[in-house]
Structures are given as C-alpha cells and as structure tokens.
Design a protein around this motif. Structure first.
Motif, PDB file in Angstrom:
ATOM      1  N   ILE A 173       0.843  -1.208   0.000  1.00  0.00           N
ATOM      2  CA  ILE A 173       0.000   0.000   0.000  1.00  0.00           C
ATOM      3  C   ILE A 173       0.875   1.255   0.000  1.00  0.00           C
ATOM      4  CG2 ILE A 173      -1.873  -1.156   1.237  1.00  0.00           C
ATOM      5  CD1 ILE A 173      -0.960   0.614   3.689  1.00  0.00           C
ATOM      6  N   ARG A 174       0.239   2.399  -0.302  1.00  0.00           N
ATOM      7  CA  ARG A 174       0.948   3.680  -0.281  1.00  0.00           C
ATOM      8  C   ARG A 174       0.192   4.643   0.634  1.00  0.00           C
ATOM      9  NH1 ARG A 174       4.846   3.702  -4.462  1.00  0.00           N
ATOM     10  NH2 ARG A 174       5.377   5.765  -3.734  1.00  0.00           N
ATOM     11  N   TYR A 186      -7.037  10.088   8.280  1.00  0.00           N
ATOM     12  CA  TYR A 186      -6.112   9.888   9.394  1.00  0.00           C
ATOM     13  C   TYR A 186      -4.668   9.908   8.889  1.00  0.00           C
ATOM     14  CZ  TYR A 186     -10.308   8.163  11.829  1.00  0.00           C
ATOM     15  OH  TYR A 186     -11.555   8.031  12.381  1.00  0.00           O
ATOM     16  N   ASN A 187      -3.813  10.463   9.718  1.00  0.00           N
ATOM     17  CA  ASN A 187      -2.399  10.638   9.369  1.00  0.00           C
ATOM     18  C   ASN A 187      -1.626   9.334   9.526  1.00  0.00           C
ATOM     19  OD1 ASN A 187       0.193  11.720   9.005  1.00  0.00           O
ATOM     20  ND2 ASN A 187       0.336  12.344  11.145  1.00  0.00           N
ATOM     21  N   LEU A 188      -1.852   8.410   8.598  1.00  0.00           N
ATOM     22  CA  LEU A 188      -1.226   7.092   8.744  1.00  0.00           C
ATOM     23  C   LEU A 188       0.275   7.149   8.478  1.00  0.00           C
ATOM     24  CD1 LEU A 188      -3.927   4.673   7.320  1.00  0.00           C
ATOM     25  CD2 LEU A 188      -3.587   5.504   9.639  1.00  0.00           C
ATOM     26  N   ILE A 437      -4.516  -0.838  17.634  1.00  0.00           N
ATOM     27  CA  ILE A 437      -4.071  -0.548  16.267  1.00  0.00           C
ATOM     28  C   ILE A 437      -3.203  -1.701  15.761  1.00  0.00           C
ATOM     29  CG2 ILE A 437      -2.608   0.975  14.871  1.00  0.00           C
ATOM     30  CD1 ILE A 437      -3.599   3.300  16.682  1.00  0.00           C
ATOM     31  N   THR A 440      -5.303  -4.621  14.821  1.00  0.00           N
ATOM     32  CA  THR A 440      -6.057  -4.369  13.592  1.00  0.00           C
ATOM     33  C   THR A 440      -5.189  -4.623  12.366  1.00  0.00           C
ATOM     34  OG1 THR A 440      -7.368  -2.668  14.680  1.00  0.00           O
ATOM     35  CG2 THR A 440      -7.259  -2.554  12.284  1.00  0.00           C
ATOM     36  N   VAL A 441      -3.937  -4.165  12.435  1.00  0.00           N
ATOM     37  CA  VAL A 441      -3.068  -4.168  11.261  1.00  0.00           C
ATOM     38  C   VAL A 441      -2.252  -5.462  11.162  1.00  0.00           C
ATOM     39  CG1 VAL A 441      -1.215  -2.895  10.098  1.00  0.00           C
ATOM     40  CG2 VAL A 441      -2.973  -1.647  11.342  1.00  0.00           C
TER      41      VAL A 441
ATOM     42  N   LEU B 191      -2.049  11.363  15.239  1.00  0.00           N
ATOM     43  CA  LEU B 191      -3.210  10.666  14.663  1.00  0.00           C
ATOM     44  C   LEU B 191      -4.502  11.377  15.059  1.00  0.00           C
ATOM     45  CD1 LEU B 191      -4.212   8.026  13.162  1.00  0.00           C
ATOM     46  CD2 LEU B 191      -4.422   7.008  15.434  1.00  0.00           C
ATOM     47  N   HIS B 427      -6.804   7.452  -1.369  1.00  0.00           N
ATOM     48  CA  HIS B 427      -6.212   6.502  -0.419  1.00  0.00           C
ATOM     49  C   HIS B 427      -7.118   5.308  -0.172  1.00  0.00           C
ATOM     50  CE1 HIS B 427      -2.761   8.914   0.450  1.00  0.00           C
ATOM     51  NE2 HIS B 427      -3.441   9.900   0.965  1.00  0.00           N
ATOM     52  N   ASP B 429      -6.608   2.286  -0.524  1.00  0.00           N
ATOM     53  CA  ASP B 429      -5.964   1.162   0.172  1.00  0.00           C
ATOM     54  C   ASP B 429      -5.727   1.452   1.647  1.00  0.00           C
ATOM     55  OD1 ASP B 429      -4.077   3.015  -0.513  1.00  0.00           O
ATOM     56  OD2 ASP B 429      -2.645   1.605  -1.371  1.00  0.00           O
ATOM     57  N   LEU B 430      -5.882   2.719   2.056  1.00  0.00           N
ATOM     58  CA  LEU B 430      -5.710   3.035   3.481  1.00  0.00           C
ATOM     59  C   LEU B 430      -7.033   3.020   4.243  1.00  0.00           C
ATOM     60  CD1 LEU B 430      -3.231   6.070   3.317  1.00  0.00           C
ATOM     61  CD2 LEU B 430      -2.689   3.644   3.568  1.00  0.00           C
ATOM     62  N   ILE B 433      -7.675   0.491   6.969  1.00  0.00           N
ATOM     63  CA  ILE B 433      -6.918   0.733   8.207  1.00  0.00           C
ATOM     64  C   ILE B 433      -7.576   1.864   8.997  1.00  0.00           C
ATOM     65  CG2 ILE B 433      -4.678   1.329   9.198  1.00  0.00           C
ATOM     66  CD1 ILE B 433      -3.361   0.189   6.716  1.00  0.00           C
ATOM     67  N   MET B 434      -7.962   2.932   8.287  1.00  0.00           N
ATOM     68  CA  MET B 434      -8.637   4.044   8.988  1.00  0.00           C
ATOM     69  C   MET B 434      -9.908   3.539   9.667  1.00  0.00           C
ATOM     70  SD  MET B 434      -8.235   7.340   6.449  1.00  0.00           S
ATOM     71  CE  MET B 434      -6.722   7.614   5.502  1.00  0.00           C
ATOM     72  N   GLY B 436     -10.570   0.536  10.600  1.00  0.00           N
ATOM     73  CA  GLY B 436     -10.179  -0.364  11.694  1.00  0.00           C
ATOM     74  C   GLY B 436      -9.833   0.419  12.952  1.00  0.00           C
ATOM     75  N   ILE B 437      -9.097   1.522  12.762  1.00  0.00           N
ATOM     76  CA  ILE B 437      -8.730   2.356  13.911  1.00  0.00           C
ATOM     77  C   ILE B 437      -9.991   2.966  14.520  1.00  0.00           C
ATOM     78  CG2 ILE B 437      -7.534   4.479  14.596  1.00  0.00           C
ATOM     79  CD1 ILE B 437      -5.387   3.757  12.473  1.00  0.00           C
ATOM     80  N   LYS B 438     -10.860   3.470  13.665  1.00  0.00           N
ATOM     81  CA  LYS B 438     -12.124   4.058  14.148  1.00  0.00           C
ATOM     82  C   LYS B 438     -12.916   3.026  14.962  1.00  0.00           C
ATOM     83  CE  LYS B 438     -15.937   6.764  13.984  1.00  0.00           C
ATOM     84  NZ  LYS B 438     -16.088   7.918  14.889  1.00  0.00           N
ATOM     85  N   THR B 440     -11.847   0.437  16.541  1.00  0.00           N
ATOM     86  CA  THR B 440     -11.147   0.119  17.783  1.00  0.00           C
ATOM     87  C   THR B 440     -11.437   1.158  18.852  1.00  0.00           C
ATOM     88  OG1 THR B 440      -9.339  -0.899  16.561  1.00  0.00           O
ATOM     89  CG2 THR B 440      -8.837  -0.178  18.796  1.00  0.00           C
ATOM     90  N   PHE B 453     -15.322   9.153   6.311  1.00  0.00           N
ATOM     91  CA  PHE B 453     -15.792   7.980   5.568  1.00  0.00           C
ATOM     92  C   PHE B 453     -17.138   7.584   6.165  1.00  0.00           C
ATOM     93  CE2 PHE B 453     -12.249   6.909   8.465  1.00  0.00           C
ATOM     94  CZ  PHE B 453     -12.998   6.518   9.558  1.00  0.00           C
TER      95      PHE B 453
END
Lengths: 468, 468
Positions: A173-174, A186-188, A437, A440-441, B191, B427, B429-430, B433-434, B436-438, B440, B453
C-alpha cells in the motif's frame, strides 16, 4: 519442508537466503547492550514483490519478521527476540528519483544518510536528519530518528511525505504522496513513522529536502557552570537567531575526551553551536550571540566558517561517546534518551550527573539543547548482573525525573526492547489504543514482535516442521 | 424520559443545555454550501468532567456527538448529519498556562487564534497557524489546519505537542506532553490531530510557540503571466531566502477584487510575499528577491516594513474570497483545497482556471505557493441542482488533476462531508486501516459519524424514547 527451502523457493537465489551461523550472528544484535538472539534465517530482498511474498509466507505460518537496515539501532529493534526471519534491506538501496524543483527525493529503505547526502550535493540540496551513525533511511523512519539538526529542521517524521509499505498480509500500500501537506483522512504516514517495524515494512520512502544554506558558521563557547551554559542557551534561543544546532556537553565528559584523545580542550561545560543562513544574517548572529553569552560569564568563544576547521571545532562533541567506551574496553553501551521542557534541561543534566556518580559509574552526558533531548551514555558489561542493575537504576531515575517534568523517556531512539516499562509509566492510558491498532493491522503479531509493548498475542519461538 | 431532561440532569444548568429551535439552527451548518441538518440538542460544557459524562451517556445510548468550535469549518465537519448532540466549546476557552521559557502554551479547545495571539504578544511570542477565519484551536487541531505561514512554520500537526481528550467511552486520557520531540510508541497525538472529531474530543491542547521575528517586510510583485509568477516563486524558494509567506493570486481574481472594492490594483498575476528574520537578513533578502523576480519579467515590485502599510499591501489577497461571494449575493461557497508538488503548481492553477471557465462559472483562485496548496472558491446556490452539479464537476476535475501529479484532495480543510469520494480515490488502500482504527477507538460510532468515511456501523438518526 524446512524454512530455508521455503524461503529459497520464494526468492530463487541462494546468495540472498542464509542460515549460515556467522550471518545469523550478524543479525542477532544492535550496537547497544541488549542480549543477542539469532534469527532462524536471513533474507536479502531486492524488490517490493519479494518483500510481499516473504511477508505473506511468514503470516501464513505465524513466523516473526524483523526488518534490518544498517544495524545501528540503540534500543534492540533489530534483535529477533522470538527468532524467525531477519529481512536485510542492504540491497534495496536505490535512490529512485530526485526532484530538485520539488525539494523531494524518493528512496528505498536501505539507502543510508551519507549515501543520500552525497547524491544530493550536486543539486545544492541536503537531507537534514543526522543521528550519529550512518543509519539507513528505513531504520531512521522506523524509530523517528533525529539528531543535532532538529532544532532547525524537525525530526524524521517531519520529513517523510509518503511511504510505500508491505502490510502483514503481504499487501503493498501507499500512504501520503508528493504534496507538502495533506489533511486527507487519518495521518497514517505519521503513524507508520516511529512504529519500529511493528505495523508494516517500508519499501519506499518519499522525503522532503532542504537547500544547503549559503553560509554556515560554527561556534564553541565554554562556561563556568552548567547552569550558566544552560541559561546562555535559553537566551540564544529566545533571541530568535538562525540556530542550526545547539549542543551542550558537561565538564566531566570533556575531561574524558581529553584523557581519551590526549587533547587539551578547556575542561568546562561547553556549548557547540551552528548558525546557518545568508552571509549578512550569520555575521550579525555571531555578533549577537557573542554579546548574549558574555552576559552569562562565557569563558571562551571561538567561531569558524571554514568547513574543515568547523569540523575540528566540533571534534570534542563528536568524541564524547567513544571517549567513555574507550575508557571501558569490551563493554556494551546503554544510552538514555529522555527529553524535557527547555527550562528543565540544565536541572536535568545536573540531576543525571549526580545519579551516575551515586552509583559510582562513568557516563558521557550531552544534550540537544534546542529541543530538550539529552543522552547519558554508560558503558555496561552485559555479563555482570550487578552492573546491569546499577545502569538500570540510573536509567530509571533519569526517566522518572523527565516524566515528572512532563517529558518523555525517549526523544529519538525509540522504545524497542529496553524502554517498554517506561512506556507503560509514560503513556499507560494510550497502550490499549496502541495495542488495538497493532491488532487491527497485524493480527498474527508477526511484525517485529516484542518491541514497543508485549504483543497482543505473543508469537511463539519458531518450532516444528518449518524449523531449519 | 426525554433527551433534554437527561442532559439537564448531567449538566445541572439550563443555560447550557438547549433544544431551542434558533440554537439548534445555529448548530446546523458551517460557512460552506453543505445542506444544513439540526442536532437534537446543544450542550455547552465548561469542564472536561462534563464532557466525559456527556460522552459516556451518548455512548450508552448510541447518540451521535458533534464537537462545535467557532463554526468556521469549510467541509461540513460540524453538521450533525445523524442528529444527536452538538457539544459547543465556546465556554471552554481558557488559556491554561503560558510557559515563555519553554515556548509552550496549554489551552482549552474553545480558545480562538486571535485570542491566543493577543495573550502571547506581551511575551514576544506568537502562534503561527493562520487559517483565514478566527477559528478555535480545537477545530484547527481537528482538521490539521494551516494557512499562509506554513511554508515557514509547518501545519497545525507540527505545533501540537500533546492533547488531553475524552474517548468514546468517556475516559479522559493524555497523549504527548511538554517535550519538543518524542519517539515513545505510536504517534497518537499526530493521529488525533486531523481526525475531525471522529476518534476523541479534545479538552486540552499543548502547543509549541514561536518568537515574533525582529523584522517583517511584505512584498507585492506582479507578472505578465501566471507561468512567470510561478517560475519566480520557485526561484525565490530555491534561493533559500527567509520566506514567511508566499501567495499567488491569478489575474481574473484581481479583476474581481477591483470590481468589488472599486480599487485599481494592477490586473496581473500577483505574488504576495513576507520576509521575516533579523534586520540585516531581511534587507539582504529583499534585494536578492528583487533581483530574482526581475529576471522573470516582473512588472511591478513594492515592499513595506510598516505594519499598517503592510496590511494595505496584502489587501487584495485578503479580499479574494469576499470579492467572488459579493458578486454573487445569497449564495453558498464551495472551496477546493488541493495540494500538488511545487513544480506542478502553475500548471495546476492554469488548469483550474480553464475548468472553471468551461463550466461558465466564477471563481477566486489563489495559492499558498510555498507548499503547493491552492484554492478555487466558487459561489454556489445550494437550491440549484444544476449549479451543484457544475461545481461538483469542477471540483472533481481539479482533484483528478492533483491526484494525477501525486498530490492530495485536501491540504488544510479536511475531508468532512464533501470529499469522502475523493478520499476513496486518493487513499482507497488506506481506508480499511482508517476504519479499523475508528472501530477500535469508537466501536459504537458515536463520535462525529458520517465524516471522513461512512461509518463502520452507521448510527441511525436518533429515534424513540430519548427524542426530545
């Protein structure tokens, strides 16, 4: 089927997969005092696709993965405490593109900072983050490294505009990109930077660059006491001068350098400074600086523009850690890394010297005065239980002092193995979120397990059919 | 039992709990074009404990919560699209402590930036983040705001050293602290900043401050074409001059300002600059700047040190958004916010003007040249479906252009309601993850649902026994 055969099947090149004991040994430890632990295999990838395939394989079989850059971590980040695979990024060391008009470079994680700065010089650009060692950019991003330039340019996280990384399931991913700022979700990027290899494995890093200043001038000034030196530093910072670096070294540490190098530096608390900017600005600033420090009982003030002589001026600063280690041959090194509010720095330095002396130990003590971050570097014999305990006691008292002032247990080295208990003290209420986190990842906890905090589920030491 | 009664029971002060239609209306919209939507109740807390109790109550009953600062968001962040409770922070506006020697201030989220700078002035300090409006610090942190100063001082995220915040379960936690840098575990402060109220609600914010520069000098320079202006800007940036601000306004926008204000500014692409630093440095820089821009066909060059006259020099820049809105009375406003690599900025500005004209629309177009972020501000009648479509088409083309150059759909305004589809493009592909964090941190999706989102589980519009 054995681990080696599986890895060889994925990589297809026996030069880049190894279970040789010497190679495993090389990947078993950092430069600090932490106990060594060998991986089960070492893989040297050359493409992101190889990284992805290895990670996917490791995830399928719950095998720990530890990214390895230049091996200069001070907190045991690269030690495979649960065994598994060390991913050595030495061959992923390409500078992918330099965009001088954008002040941006894209690199692979194995590029080192000296290599990068060498390539940038002809464009009049440089990359400002300078930890002591010639670390890899991947490692520097993983630990959110900084160094002497951060007072002017910020830390590693401030330079990383974007990342390409491989997640625990092998997906590539990017995050971020080629713009200087973004508020897109979110500032990943800023989360991955400093995650110590536990959330993803970097395969490409987009960095912000700086123009090389027109003029650089270095200064060495000595003072009768650490308090006077500290006060002078505060006055210099408040004057708004274009300070590029500002470092403080205590008296005992200069004495150790003299003993080690047979030099005759003035054995007084010393400020090392760098001013950079336009010619008129630097000249004006040196004049202002001299005026400011003389009102703080400055005992000697030298300044230098020439690049070779500038290096000589900083020599004592550069030798501090070596001086202490040389006086204690064969020993490992423990470096504290606390950061305190600026107004607490001189108190903290004095407290640290007192704590070290109470334990009858040696230490180099020096600080990045511009951001309140300082180090005590202590030699430690890892085989001596007593000495370990003494050093740990010193560490604990230094951290407790910093935390009592609203500071942090680590300014630039990271948590790694040695500071997990301190992270609990400092940010106990954040640990559930960090663990959430992580879960999750990386649900199988394969990415650098055992670093920062104990894992959500601890990956067992590799056993069974895949053991090589 | 009704929502109002429950909230009143928790807060115990009928002045600070409201279901008055006018009050609900005031909390139903931002300053931009997004459709309004009223909350079911407004609560005005005065302590973190009150915030905590309200959040806990909302969590127990799955009631959406929307933090509300100064109401100046441009992306609909404060619109309660699922109803629920608006938490108005107007009364949590205390400056808790100023630490001049540490260059640090601690504030409550309702403090506005003008209020803060007024309090800092006597210490010779200032807070550099300057979105156009007199926004609240809480809102600025929530959207990772910036403005004209970011080329020199960075964005909001770079200034926030620590946070106290209330999580979705009502617990009060702290991240970061009073040190200038830290590598202590995952960067949760960075974050939470920019999370648009979806991960936690700020109750205290620790900020880094800057010394007021010795000298500030402003410059206005005009050019025959936007390309010439853009090239001059790049040359100025590469020369390493102490640029505090660098802004570009296109020809059509200056024309609109003249029409609006009956002024006679030169109707040419214009660069507005600010230099700040030591006296000798600024004088030298103005000289250098004049030399550099003349080689790019600069048509006029004015500079000014005096603070009142400096403001006059910037007048045309400050009026750009008003000029466009004044020419279209009664309309809402849509502001694009893309950011591109520096070398693409003049192309991007020209492309944007072309796209706007193709749709037969009006727009002010101006950019923060130092970081590649620019805005097109378009008037839009929210009741006209056709105009909405036109504006959305313009927006889409501007964002697509930026993304094709590695840029971002938002440099400083955030995703909010209007850019969710663009975040998916930028983003995609991110997003897992975003999300998932939310999930959590806010499993019941009560914190500002529907922003950034679509939620993990969409909170239904409040119904049933708690409806007031």
């Amino acid at each position: 089927m054995k681990l080696y055969d599986e890895l060889l099947r994925i990589i297809g090149d026996s030069e880049r997969v190894s279970i040789n004991e010497t190679v495993l040994e090389q990947h078993s430890k950092g430069v600090a005092y932490h106990a060594a632990c060998k991986p089960d295999a070492v893989v040297i990838p050359i493409t992101k696709e190889e990284v992805s395939r290895i990670v996917q394989f490791a995830n399928d079989h719950s095998i720990p993965l530890v990214p390895f850059g230049a091996g200069t971590s001070l907190e045991g980040h690269i030690i495979p405490v649960n065994g598994g695979i060390s991913l050595n990024f030495t061959l992923m060391n390409q500078i992918i593109s330099i965009r001088p008009d954008d002040f941006i470079v894209t690199v692979q994680p194995g590029v080192t900072r000296d290599q990068l700065n060498h390539a940038l010089k002809k464009h009049g650009l440089f990359f400002p983050i300078d930890p002591g060692a010639d670390a890899s950019i991947g490692g520097m991003a993983a630990t959110n490294a900084s160094g002497t330039n951060s007072v002017k340019y910020g830390v590693m996280r401030d330079q990383v505009l974007g990342l390409e990384l491989v997640l625990a399931d092998g997906s590539i991913i990017r995050s971020g990109g080629y713009s200087y700022k973004s508020s897109a979700g979110y500032n990943l990027t800023g989360l991955f930077v400093g995650s110590e290899g536990t959330l993803g494995i970097f395969t490409e890093i987009i960095l912000k660059l700086q123009g090389i200043p027109e003029v650089i001038c270095d200064v060495k000034a000595t003072f009768p006491s650490i308090e006077a030196a500290g006060k002078a530093a505060t006055m210099l910072l408040k004057a708004g001068l274009p300070i590029g670096k500002i470092e403080l070294v205590d008296k005992k540490t200069i004495e150790a350098v003299n003993a080690y190098k047979q030099t005759t530096y003035r054995e007084e608390p010393t400020l090392f400074l760098e001013f950079s900017g336009s010619g008129p600005d630097v000249a004006y600033s040196i004049e202002m600086a001299q005026e400011i420090v003389s009102s703080e009982q400055c005992k000697s003030f030298e300044f230098e523009n020439d690049s070779i002589k500038r290096a000589q001026l900083w020599e004592a600063r550069h030798h501090v850690a070596f001086a202490i280690l040389a006086a204690n041959p064969g020993m490992g090194m423990m470096a504290t890394d606390v950061c305190v509010p600026l107004s607490e720095l001189t108190n903290a330095l004095a407290h640290t010297r007192k704590v070290v002396e109470e334990q009858g130990l040696d230490a180099a003590i020096f600080g990045h005065v511009g951001d309140g971050n300082y180090h005590a570097v202590l030699p430690v014999d890892p085989t001596s239980e007593e000495q370990r305990k003494q050093v740990e006691e010193v560490h604990k008292q230094i951290v407790r002092f910093a935390l009592s002032k609203g500071g942090t247990c680590t300014g630039e080295h990271g948590i790694g193995l040695g500071k997990k208990a301190f992270l609990q003290e400092e940010h106990g209420d954040l640990l559930p979120i960090m663990r959430g986190i992580k879960a999750t990842v990386d649900p199988n906890n394969i990415l650098n397990p055992g670093k920062i905090f104990e894992g959500v589920s601890v990956t067992p030491r590799l056993k069974g059919s895949l053991t090589s």
